[in-house]
Design a protein around this motif. Structure first.
Motif, PDB file in Angstrom:
ATOM      1  N   LEU A  83       0.821  -1.218   0.000  1.00 61.33           N
ATOM      2  CA  LEU A  83       0.000   0.000   0.000  1.00 61.33           C
ATOM      3  C   LEU A  83       0.854   1.267   0.000  1.00 61.33           C
ATOM      4  N   GLY A  84       2.172   1.103   0.026  1.00 62.54           N
ATOM      5  CA  GLY A  84       3.065   2.251   0.020  1.00 62.54           C
ATOM      6  C   GLY A  84       3.235   2.912   1.370  1.00 62.54           C
ATOM      7  N   VAL A  85       2.634   2.356   2.413  1.00 60.37           N
ATOM      8  CA  VAL A  85       2.700   2.984   3.729  1.00 60.37           C
ATOM      9  C   VAL A  85       4.095   2.822   4.342  1.00 60.37           C
ATOM     10  N   SER A  86       4.717   1.670   4.153  1.00 59.70           N
ATOM     11  CA  SER A  86       6.064   1.464   4.700  1.00 59.70           C
ATOM     12  C   SER A  86       7.034   2.492   4.138  1.00 59.70           C
ATOM     13  N   MET A  87       6.964   2.724   2.828  1.00 61.60           N
ATOM     14  CA  MET A  87       7.854   3.704   2.211  1.00 61.60           C
ATOM     15  C   MET A  87       7.536   5.119   2.675  1.00 61.60           C
ATOM     16  N   LEU A  88       6.255   5.420   2.891  1.00 61.98           N
ATOM     17  CA  LEU A  88       5.885   6.757   3.343  1.00 61.98           C
ATOM     18  C   LEU A  88       6.391   7.012   4.760  1.00 61.98           C
ATOM     19  N   VAL A  89       6.233   6.040   5.643  1.00 60.17           N
ATOM     20  CA  VAL A  89       6.737   6.185   7.016  1.00 60.17           C
ATOM     21  C   VAL A  89       8.255   6.351   6.999  1.00 60.17           C
ATOM     22  N   ASP A  90       8.927   5.561   6.150  1.00 59.11           N
ATOM     23  CA  ASP A  90      10.381   5.671   6.049  1.00 59.11           C
ATOM     24  C   ASP A  90      10.789   7.050   5.544  1.00 59.11           C
ATOM     25  N   ALA A  91      10.065   7.559   4.531  1.00 61.50           N
ATOM     26  CA  ALA A  91      10.400   8.878   3.977  1.00 61.50           C
ATOM     27  C   ALA A  91      10.242   9.981   5.018  1.00 61.50           C
ATOM     28  N   ILE A  92       9.179   9.895   5.815  1.00 59.67           N
ATOM     29  CA  ILE A  92       8.925  10.899   6.844  1.00 59.67           C
ATOM     30  C   ILE A  92      10.017  10.876   7.909  1.00 59.67           C
ATOM     31  N   ASN A  93      10.525   9.680   8.208  1.00 62.40           N
ATOM     32  CA  ASN A  93      11.500   9.541   9.279  1.00 62.40           C
ATOM     33  C   ASN A  93      12.948   9.611   8.805  1.00 62.40           C
ATOM     34  N   SER A  94      13.166   9.858   7.527  1.00 65.26           N
ATOM     35  CA  SER A  94      14.549   9.934   7.026  1.00 65.26           C
ATOM     36  C   SER A  94      14.721  11.122   6.089  1.00 65.26           C
ATOM     37  N   ARG A  95      14.102  12.246   6.442  1.00 67.69           N
ATOM     38  CA  ARG A  95      14.302  13.469   5.659  1.00 67.69           C
ATOM     39  C   ARG A  95      15.736  13.960   5.842  1.00 67.69           C
ATOM     40  N   ARG A  96      16.374  14.266   4.714  1.00 67.42           N
ATOM     41  CA  ARG A  96      17.776  14.658   4.754  1.00 67.42           C
ATOM     42  C   ARG A  96      18.010  15.892   3.898  1.00 67.42           C
ATOM     43  N   PRO A  97      19.127  16.572   4.123  1.00 64.81           N
ATOM     44  CA  PRO A  97      19.432  17.744   3.305  1.00 64.81           C
ATOM     45  C   PRO A  97      19.672  17.360   1.852  1.00 64.81           C
ATOM     46  N   SER A  98      19.543  18.333   0.984  1.00 64.51           N
ATOM     47  CA  SER A  98      19.754  18.116  -0.445  1.00 64.51           C
ATOM     48  C   SER A  98      21.148  17.557  -0.696  1.00 64.51           C
ATOM     49  N   GLY A  99      21.200  16.541  -1.552  1.00 66.47           N
ATOM     50  CA  GLY A  99      22.483  15.929  -1.900  1.00 66.47           C
ATOM     51  C   GLY A  99      22.777  14.661  -1.148  1.00 66.47           C
ATOM     52  N   ALA A 100      22.128  14.435  -0.011  1.00 65.84           N
ATOM     53  CA  ALA A 100      22.348  13.212   0.752  1.00 65.84           C
ATOM     54  C   ALA A 100      21.596  12.056   0.106  1.00 65.84           C
ATOM     55  N   SER A 101      22.159  10.864   0.208  1.00 60.28           N
ATOM     56  CA  SER A 101      21.516   9.680  -0.367  1.00 60.28           C
ATOM     57  C   SER A 101      20.199   9.394   0.333  1.00 60.28           C
ATOM     58  N   GLU A 102      19.264   8.851  -0.433  1.00 56.40           N
ATOM     59  CA  GLU A 102      17.931   8.582   0.080  1.00 56.40           C
ATOM     60  C   GLU A 102      17.824   7.178   0.661  1.00 56.40           C
ATOM     61  N   ASN A 103      16.989   7.058   1.680  1.00 62.51           N
ATOM     62  CA  ASN A 103      16.650   5.769   2.253  1.00 62.51           C
ATOM     63  C   ASN A 103      15.684   5.023   1.351  1.00 62.51           C
ATOM     64  N   THR A 104      15.592   3.723   1.573  1.00 63.58           N
ATOM     65  CA  THR A 104      14.456   2.935   1.123  1.00 63.58           C
ATOM     66  C   THR A 104      14.269   1.807   2.135  1.00 63.58           C
ATOM     67  N   VAL A 105      13.319   0.906   1.886  1.00 65.48           N
ATOM     68  CA  VAL A 105      12.923  -0.066   2.897  1.00 65.48           C
ATOM     69  C   VAL A 105      14.056  -1.029   3.246  1.00 65.48           C
ATOM     70  N   LEU A 106      14.101  -1.447   4.503  1.00 63.48           N
ATOM     71  CA  LEU A 106      15.098  -2.421   4.948  1.00 63.48           C
ATOM     72  C   LEU A 106      14.845  -3.784   4.313  1.00 63.48           C
ATOM     73  N   GLY A 107      13.583  -4.195   4.254  1.00 66.06           N
ATOM     74  CA  GLY A 107      13.261  -5.532   3.771  1.00 66.06           C
ATOM     75  C   GLY A 107      13.390  -6.553   4.884  1.00 66.06           C
ATOM     76  N   PRO A 108      12.835  -7.757   4.678  1.00 65.35           N
ATOM     77  CA  PRO A 108      12.789  -8.753   5.753  1.00 65.35           C
ATOM     78  C   PRO A 108      13.996  -9.682   5.815  1.00 65.35           C
ATOM     79  N   PHE A 109      15.000  -9.503   4.959  1.00 65.38           N
ATOM     80  CA  PHE A 109      16.041 -10.516   4.843  1.00 65.38           C
ATOM     81  C   PHE A 109      17.415 -10.060   5.334  1.00 65.38           C
ATOM     82  N   HIS A 110      17.467  -8.943   6.063  1.00 63.82           N
ATOM     83  CA  HIS A 110      18.745  -8.554   6.656  1.00 63.82           C
ATOM     84  C   HIS A 110      19.103  -9.517   7.778  1.00 63.82           C
ATOM     85  N   VAL A 111      20.381  -9.873   7.849  1.00 63.44           N
ATOM     86  CA  VAL A 111      20.887 -10.764   8.900  1.00 63.44           C
ATOM     87  C   VAL A 111      22.015 -10.042   9.623  1.00 63.44           C
TER      88      VAL A 111
END
Length: 292
Positions: A83-111
């Motif tokens: 539904l795009g909600v995970s990405m929206l929550v991530d975007a709201i919580n990872s606002r960065r200054p111009s030029g900084a790399s953007e976040n995206t979802v962690l996903g379920p397979f990090h170890v």
């Protein structure tokens, strides 16, 4: 009747009556959240005007979603993703200054606790797939190199599976590794060209995707978590722009700034320099960290 009680429930006054009952909530954030959720939910019901049968079907969908959850699978997170909600929550919580790399979802397979390797190590432990070199730099927003940055990377094999999905078929920690930058902020390692893969679609969320005419696939990508002292941690991917699903990621994780340029190298001399016997793929991608 107390002042916060708004009288009997009516269609017109439904939001005021329901939220009025919450006036004695001790947690102000909970009160705020429930007022917004109640208002938006009632607005949706009034606009949609569902039948009793349709509303019960919605209740059963949520019930089935809960039944699909266990210690290894979280179907509600999957629902949030599509539904795009995970990405929206991530975007709201990872606002960065111009030029900084953007976040995206962690996903379920990090170890956690993947092996730490010296630069240039091949993280493909079973030698299957099309060889690939990934290189770049870790920089700050002024373009300065970030030394001793920790780079935690993981990816699928060329069949589209992570090692944890194929216990006994792939070696443990296959296509996973941790690297640390030197004074120049550069990094490089070897892996394999990743492949697109489907999110789990054998449950109610997958059925919903089918009813909506949507596919369950994620485009080919590599995962990164980049951390360094004094900088905002970065959780992100880099994507193959030529993947057939690059414009229709099932979980909306693709951002234009995260598209990488994959080039095939056929020069035998260059292959020999990086330790390959034949052609390989190459990605160069810089990550820019924001200071905290």
């Amino acid at each position: 009747m107390e002042a916060h009680e708004k009288g009997f429930f009516t269609e017109a006054d439904s939001v005021e009556v329901v939220t009025g009952r919450n006036a004695n909530t001790e947690d102000p954030r909970l009160k705020e959240v429930m007022e917004v959720i109640t208002r938006k939910l009632h607005e949706a019901v009034k606009e949609i005007e569902p039948t009793q049968e349709e509303w019960f079907k919605a209740i059963m969908f949520l019930t089935e979603t809960g039944h699909k959850c266990d210690a290894w699978r979280q179907e509600f997170i999957l629902l949030s993703d599509i539904l795009g909600v995970s990405m929206l929550v991530d975007a709201i919580n990872s606002r960065r200054p111009s030029g900084a790399s953007e976040n995206t979802v962690l996903g379920p397979f990090h170890v956690p606790d993947a092996p730490e390797y010296p630069m240039g190590t091949n993280i493909c432990l079973d030698q299957k797939g099309e060889d690939m070199v990934v290189r770049g730099r870790i920089l700050d927003t002024e373009g300065n190199p970030v030394a001793n940055a920790k780079i935690d990377v993981w990816q699928t094999n060329d069949d589209g599976f992570y090692d944890v999905q194929q216990k006994g078929l792939q070696p443990d920690f296959n296509l996973r590794g941790v690297f640390r930058t030197g004074a120049d902020g550069s990094y490089w390692f070897k892996g394999v060209k990743p492949r697109f893969y489907p999110i789990p679609d054998d449950g109610p969320v997958g059925q919903l995707l089918g009813h909506l005419g949507r596919h369950p696939n994620r485009p080919a990508h590599l995962h990164f978590i980049v951390t360094a002292e004094g900088f905002d941690p970065l959780t992100t991917h880099i994507f193959d722009p030529d993947d057939p699903y690059i414009n229709t990621d099932a979980v909306f994780g693709v951002k234009e700034s995260l598209l990488a340029d994959l080039r095939q190298v056929t020069d035998p001399a260059r292959s020999a320099q990086v330790g390959f016997d034949g052609p390989y793929w190459e990605i160069e991608f810089d990550f820019v960290l924001a200071q905290v």
